[in-house]
Design a protein around this motif. Structure first.
Motif, mmCIF file in Angstrom:
data_model
loop_
_atom_site.group_PDB
_atom_site.id
_atom_site.type_symbol
_atom_site.label_atom_id
_atom_site.label_comp_id
_atom_site.label_asym_id
_atom_site.label_seq_id
_atom_site.Cartn_x
_atom_site.Cartn_y
_atom_site.Cartn_z
ATOM 1 N N CYS A 125 0.836 -1.211 0.000
ATOM 2 C CA CYS A 125 0.000 0.000 0.000
ATOM 3 C C CYS A 125 0.865 1.253 0.000
ATOM 4 O O CYS A 125 1.776 1.394 0.823
ATOM 5 C CB CYS A 125 -0.919 0.002 1.218
ATOM 6 N N LYS A 126 0.595 2.168 -0.928
ATOM 7 C CA LYS A 126 1.351 3.426 -1.053
ATOM 8 C C LYS A 126 0.628 4.589 -0.371
ATOM 9 O O LYS A 126 1.039 5.731 -0.486
ATOM 10 C CB LYS A 126 1.545 3.788 -2.537
ATOM 11 N N ILE A 153 -4.550 -4.682 -2.996
ATOM 12 C CA ILE A 153 -5.793 -5.244 -2.449
ATOM 13 C C ILE A 153 -6.156 -6.509 -3.211
ATOM 14 O O ILE A 153 -6.220 -6.505 -4.435
ATOM 15 C CB ILE A 153 -6.952 -4.239 -2.559
ATOM 16 N N CYS A 158 -6.849 0.063 -7.309
ATOM 17 C CA CYS A 158 -5.575 0.233 -6.594
ATOM 18 C C CYS A 158 -4.401 0.147 -7.576
ATOM 19 O O CYS A 158 -4.163 -0.898 -8.172
ATOM 20 C CB CYS A 158 -5.430 -0.825 -5.507
ATOM 21 N N CYS A 167 -8.444 4.121 -3.228
ATOM 22 C CA CYS A 167 -9.495 3.167 -2.844
ATOM 23 C C CYS A 167 -10.523 3.836 -1.930
ATOM 24 O O CYS A 167 -11.717 3.534 -2.000
ATOM 25 C CB CYS A 167 -8.884 1.947 -2.170
ATOM 26 N N CYS A 212 -2.084 6.112 -1.195
ATOM 27 C CA CYS A 212 -2.534 7.135 -2.157
ATOM 28 C C CYS A 212 -4.009 7.480 -1.928
ATOM 29 O O CYS A 212 -4.502 8.479 -2.409
ATOM 30 C CB CYS A 212 -2.336 6.631 -3.584
ATOM 31 N N TRP A 213 -4.740 6.590 -1.251
ATOM 32 C CA TRP A 213 -6.150 6.763 -0.862
ATOM 33 C C TRP A 213 -7.126 6.755 -2.036
ATOM 34 O O TRP A 213 -8.258 7.201 -1.895
ATOM 35 C CB TRP A 213 -6.361 8.012 0.000
HETATM 36 S S1 SF4 Z 1 -5.471 2.409 -3.628
HETATM 37 FE FE1 SF4 Z 1 -5.670 2.056 -1.427
HETATM 38 S S2 SF4 Z 1 -4.680 0.080 -1.005
HETATM 39 FE FE2 SF4 Z 1 -4.020 0.796 -3.038
HETATM 40 S S3 SF4 Z 1 -2.096 1.871 -2.659
HETATM 41 FE FE3 SF4 Z 1 -3.721 3.411 -2.663
HETATM 42 S S4 SF4 Z 1 -4.315 3.580 -0.479
HETATM 43 FE FE4 SF4 Z 1 -3.149 1.670 -0.695
#
Ligand code: SF4
Ligand code: SF4
Length: 89
Positions: free
Chosen positions: A38-39, A82, A77, A44, A41-42
Motif C-alpha cells: 500500500c502506497k 488489495i 488500486c 481506494c 494514495c487513498w
Molecule cells: S489504492 Fe488504497 S490500497 Fe491501493 S495503494 Fe492506494 S491507499 Fe493503498
C-alpha cells in the motif's frame, strides 16, 4: 366510516439510521490490503461507493461492517495492494 391507519413507507424518521444497517453481511468476497504494498494514495478510499474504505496509519483499512465486497477498491488500486478473498463466516 372507519378507515385503517396507513403508516408511511420508505421514510427516514431519524438521521443516521444507515449506520445500523450493517451491509457487510451481504459480502461474499472481502478485500484484504497488503500493508507492504500500500502506497497510501487513498484512491481506494475515494472510489469505494459505500465509504467503507478508510485511511489507516500504515495502509488503507476496509470497514468490514459495511463493505459489500464489490471489488472496486481492488480494481482501482494502482499498487495492486488489495486482493479479494473468499468470505468465511
Ligand atoms: S489504492 Fe488504497 S490500497 Fe491501493 S495503494 Fe492506494 S491507499 Fe493503498
Ligand atoms: S470491496 Fe467495495 S465496498 Fe468493500 S471497501 Fe472495496 S470498494 Fe468499498
Amino acid at each position: 366510516m372507519n378507515l385503517p391507519k396507513i403508516t408511511l413507507g420508505l421514510v427516514a424518521t431519524e438521521p443516521g439510521s444507515s449506520r445500523r444497517n450493517k451491509t457487510g453481511s451481504w459480502r461474499t468476497l472481502r478485500p484484504v490490503v497488503d500493508e507492504k504494498k500500500c502506497k497510501r494514495c487513498w484512491l481506494c478510499v475515494i472510489y469505494c461507493p459505500d465509504s467503507a474504505m478508510n485511511k489507516g496509519e500504515k495502509s488503507a483499512r476496509p470497514d468490514y461492517d459495511y463493505c459489500k465486497g464489490c471489488g472496486i477498491c481492488a480494481a482501482e488500486c494502482p499498487a495492486k495492494a488489495i486482493t479479494m478473498e473468499q468470505e468465511v463466516r
